[in-house]
Design a protein around this motif. Structure first.
Motif, short mmCIF file in Angstrom:
data_model
loop_
_atom_site.label_atom_id
_atom_site.label_comp_id
_atom_site.label_asym_id
_atom_site.label_seq_id
_atom_site.Cartn_x
_atom_site.Cartn_y
_atom_site.Cartn_z
N THR A 1 1.38 13.80 -2.86
CA THR A 1 1.82 14.85 -3.78
C THR A 1 0.75 15.90 -4.02
O THR A 1 1.07 17.02 -4.42
CB THR A 1 2.25 14.25 -5.13
N ARG A 2 -0.52 15.58 -3.80
CA ARG A 2 -1.61 16.52 -4.08
C ARG A 2 -2.53 16.78 -2.89
O ARG A 2 -3.36 17.68 -2.95
CB ARG A 2 -2.47 15.96 -5.24
N PHE A 3 -2.39 15.95 -1.86
CA PHE A 3 -3.29 16.05 -0.70
C PHE A 3 -2.46 16.04 0.58
O PHE A 3 -1.40 15.43 0.64
CB PHE A 3 -4.27 14.87 -0.67
N ARG A 4 -2.96 16.71 1.60
CA ARG A 4 -2.46 16.51 2.95
C ARG A 4 -3.13 15.26 3.51
O ARG A 4 -4.33 15.08 3.32
CB ARG A 4 -2.76 17.72 3.82
N ILE A 5 -2.37 14.43 4.19
CA ILE A 5 -2.91 13.18 4.72
C ILE A 5 -2.83 13.20 6.24
O ILE A 5 -1.75 13.40 6.82
CB ILE A 5 -2.13 11.95 4.19
N HIS A 6 -3.98 12.97 6.88
CA HIS A 6 -4.02 12.73 8.32
C HIS A 6 -4.41 11.26 8.49
O HIS A 6 -5.41 10.80 7.92
CB HIS A 6 -5.04 13.63 9.01
N LEU A 7 -3.65 10.53 9.27
CA LEU A 7 -3.84 9.10 9.42
C LEU A 7 -4.45 8.76 10.77
O LEU A 7 -3.98 9.26 11.80
CB LEU A 7 -2.50 8.37 9.27
N PHE A 8 -5.48 7.92 10.77
CA PHE A 8 -5.98 7.27 11.98
C PHE A 8 -5.42 5.85 11.99
O PHE A 8 -5.64 5.07 11.06
CB PHE A 8 -7.52 7.20 11.98
N ILE B 1 -3.61 -4.78 -7.73
CA ILE B 1 -4.30 -4.57 -9.01
C ILE B 1 -4.34 -3.10 -9.40
O ILE B 1 -4.06 -2.76 -10.57
CB ILE B 1 -5.72 -5.18 -8.96
N PRO B 2 -4.67 -2.16 -8.50
CA PRO B 2 -4.63 -0.75 -8.92
C PRO B 2 -3.23 -0.31 -9.36
O PRO B 2 -3.10 0.53 -10.25
CB PRO B 2 -5.10 0.00 -7.66
N TYR B 3 -2.20 -0.87 -8.74
CA TYR B 3 -0.83 -0.55 -9.14
C TYR B 3 -0.56 -1.07 -10.55
O TYR B 3 0.06 -0.38 -11.38
CB TYR B 3 0.15 -1.15 -8.14
N ARG C 1 0.78 -1.24 0.00
CA ARG C 1 0.00 0.00 0.00
C ARG C 1 0.81 1.29 0.00
O ARG C 1 0.24 2.37 -0.12
CB ARG C 1 -0.94 0.01 1.22
N GLU C 2 2.13 1.20 0.09
CA GLU C 2 2.91 2.43 0.14
C GLU C 2 2.75 3.26 -1.13
O GLU C 2 2.79 4.49 -1.08
CB GLU C 2 4.39 2.14 0.39
N TYR C 3 2.58 2.62 -2.26
CA TYR C 3 2.45 3.38 -3.51
C TYR C 3 1.27 4.35 -3.46
O TYR C 3 1.32 5.42 -4.09
CB TYR C 3 2.33 2.43 -4.71
N LEU C 4 0.22 4.00 -2.71
CA LEU C 4 -0.92 4.90 -2.59
C LEU C 4 -0.56 6.14 -1.78
O LEU C 4 -0.89 7.28 -2.17
CB LEU C 4 -2.10 4.17 -1.95
N PHE C 5 0.11 5.94 -0.65
CA PHE C 5 0.54 7.09 0.15
C PHE C 5 1.48 7.99 -0.65
O PHE C 5 1.39 9.22 -0.59
CB PHE C 5 1.25 6.61 1.42
N ARG C 6 2.38 7.36 -1.39
CA ARG C 6 3.36 8.13 -2.16
C ARG C 6 2.67 9.07 -3.15
O ARG C 6 3.01 10.25 -3.27
CB ARG C 6 4.31 7.18 -2.89
N SER C 7 1.67 8.54 -3.87
CA SER C 7 0.96 9.35 -4.85
C SER C 7 0.07 10.40 -4.20
O SER C 7 0.11 11.58 -4.56
CB SER C 7 0.10 8.45 -5.74
N ILE C 8 -0.72 9.98 -3.23
CA ILE C 8 -1.70 10.88 -2.62
C ILE C 8 -1.01 12.08 -1.98
O ILE C 8 -1.50 13.22 -2.07
CB ILE C 8 -2.55 10.12 -1.59
N TYR D 1 4.86 10.72 4.63
CA TYR D 1 3.78 11.09 3.73
C TYR D 1 2.66 11.86 4.45
O TYR D 1 1.70 12.28 3.80
CB TYR D 1 3.16 9.84 3.10
N LEU D 2 2.77 12.05 5.75
CA LEU D 2 1.66 12.55 6.55
C LEU D 2 1.82 14.01 6.93
O LEU D 2 2.94 14.50 7.13
CB LEU D 2 1.52 11.72 7.83
N SER D 3 0.68 14.70 7.06
CA SER D 3 0.67 16.02 7.67
C SER D 3 0.29 15.93 9.14
O SER D 3 0.46 16.89 9.88
CB SER D 3 -0.31 16.93 6.93
#
Length: 422
Positions: A29-36, A293-295, A20-27, A47-49
């Motif tokens: 670049t365009r979004f701030r990410i807050h993780l629960f 599969i999405p990758y 799943r790291e590829y998703l964090f890497r992409s996201i 990758y997190l804000s």
């Protein structure tokens, strides 16, 4: 766009870094990410804000209360099957997309999925939920043999097995009934097993973005299933030019399925059997597909699944226009014997062919793994991803990767690995 102007996306849980790291890497670049998450982030941190450590990512109402303390959340995203229902409570509390727990539960509970599709007349196998072996035997007489036994709410084909007659059903019923996911699934009724008609043909999956009820298919994956009578998914192929992406029968079935289920916004992973009479729905998952599969789709088409999923979660238009046309494939590798203790596992670099995008070992020394049916998804020791101009080209590269994989059990002199059916 400055960092502060980027939309804020709340991501629920992580998943394994390798998948799943590829998703964090992409996201990121365009979004701030807050993780629960239930623990302090490690590899995710860059990758997190921001992040919040919560007692459980399965408790939707509790996470909703924690989410209300955050300012300016624009979207909620979760790609873990066991947590998408809890995540929908968070989206509901914040008034965001995909915030209807009843709809998400309709996808999680395969019996509810079947009932909704049946009411709408969407083509699918006949299906009967059961509790006991006696009920299962009676249901199989209704749907006919061969029949498929399937857990009501698990993913990754866990516990799925085909039985040819009553004797095999008696033998395999406990296997399906007792198969557990890492996280518990609780139903309103005590009927944990589905007995389903066995429809035949080619099995595919479709990853789509859905916005305001309109379904946009992005990637079609053609499954490779092994270890019969079990349904272990040992590989997938994605073709950017797959004709199914414009097939009117499949597109209509896909739209009718989402309409019947009431799914309005988000990402879905839908599975179909392409039968002689047309596509029939196998199941629908309210998340990004697993097994990379999405990758594969991103490598094949250039459409970034992380960015598209984040966009629809935030109510933004996703970028879904393909920028390239390739074929990609993945294959998973397993040991040959149950309860194999891993001494070492590695691909022999000198034997790896051109055309491989990635080779990854997912076990560590000392791990105990088994092939299906005991091992299933968690019995995988490695995978390889290939890209090229055709499925045949990818298959040849993946065959070679399997030949290059060396798995040595502890206290064993010779490597032992089963690449699975080719």
């Amino acid at each position: 766009m400055t960092t502060e102007e980027r939309p804020l996306l709340l991501v629920i849980a992580t998943g394994m870094q390798v998948y799943r790291e590829y998703l964090f890497r992409s996201i990121s670049t365009r979004f701030r990410i807050h993780l629960f998450h239930v623990a302090e982030p490690t590899w995710e941190r860059k990758y997190l804000s921001g992040w919040t450590v919560v007692p459980s990512t399965l408790d939707g109402p509790a996470m909703a209360r924690a989410a209300r303390a955050l300012d300016g959340v624009d979207g909620v995203l979760c790609w873990d099957e066991g947590r998408i229902h809890a995540a929908s409570y968070v989206a509901e509390a914040l008034g965001l997309r995909n915030g209807d727990p009843a709809v998400v539960w309709r996808l999680r509970d395969k019996a509810q999925t079947r009932a909704a599709l049946d009411a709408a007349g969407v083509p699918q196998p006949r299906s009967v939920p059961v509790r006991t072996l006696e009920q299962a035997l009676a249901a199989a007489e209704q749907v006919g043999y061969p029949a498929v036994l399937k857990p009501r709410g698990l993913g990754a084909s866990l516990g799925v097995v085909t039985v040819r007659n009553a004797a095999e059903l008696r033998e395999k019923f406990a296997f399906t009934r007792d198969t557990k996911a890492p996280d518990p699934v609780v139903y309103a009724s005590d009927e944990p097993v589905l007995v389903e008609q066995c429809v035949t043909g080619e099995e595919i999956s479709v990853d789509s973005v859905v916005q305001d009820g309109k379904v946009i298919p992005l990637f079609v994956a053609r499954k490779v299933v092994g270890y019969p009578p079990y349904a272990e998914e040992i590989g997938h192929y994605v073709d950017a030019a797959d004709p199914l992406l414009t097939d009117p029968d499949l597109l209509q079935a896909l739209q009718d399925t989402h309409t019947a289920l009431g799914f309005q916004d988000g990402w879905t992973h839908s599975e179909f059997m392409l039968t002689g009479t047309g596509p029939q729905v196998i199941e629908v998952n309210g998340r990004l597909g697993g097994d990379m599969i999405p990758y594969l789709g991103m490598l094949a088409t250039g459409v970034d699944p992380g960015l598209a999923a984040a966009a629809v979660a935030c109510g933004l238009p996703p970028k879904v226009t393909a920028g390239r046309a390739k074929v990609t494939g993945i294959r998973f590798f397993y040991v040959a014997e149950d309860d194999t203790v891993i001494g070492s596992a590695a691909f022999e670099e000198s034997l790896l062919p051109a055309g491989l995008e990635q080779t990854t070992v997912v076990v560590t020394p000392g791990a105990v793994v088994s092939p299906p049916p005991k091992g299933t998804v968690w019995g995988r020791v490695a995978f390889a991803i290939a890209g090229g101009g055709s499925v045949e080209e990818c298959r040849a590269a993946l065959d070679a990767a399997g030949d290059a994989l060396r798995v040595t059990p502890l206290q064993a002199a010779d490597p032992a690995v089963s690449p699975g059916p080719r």
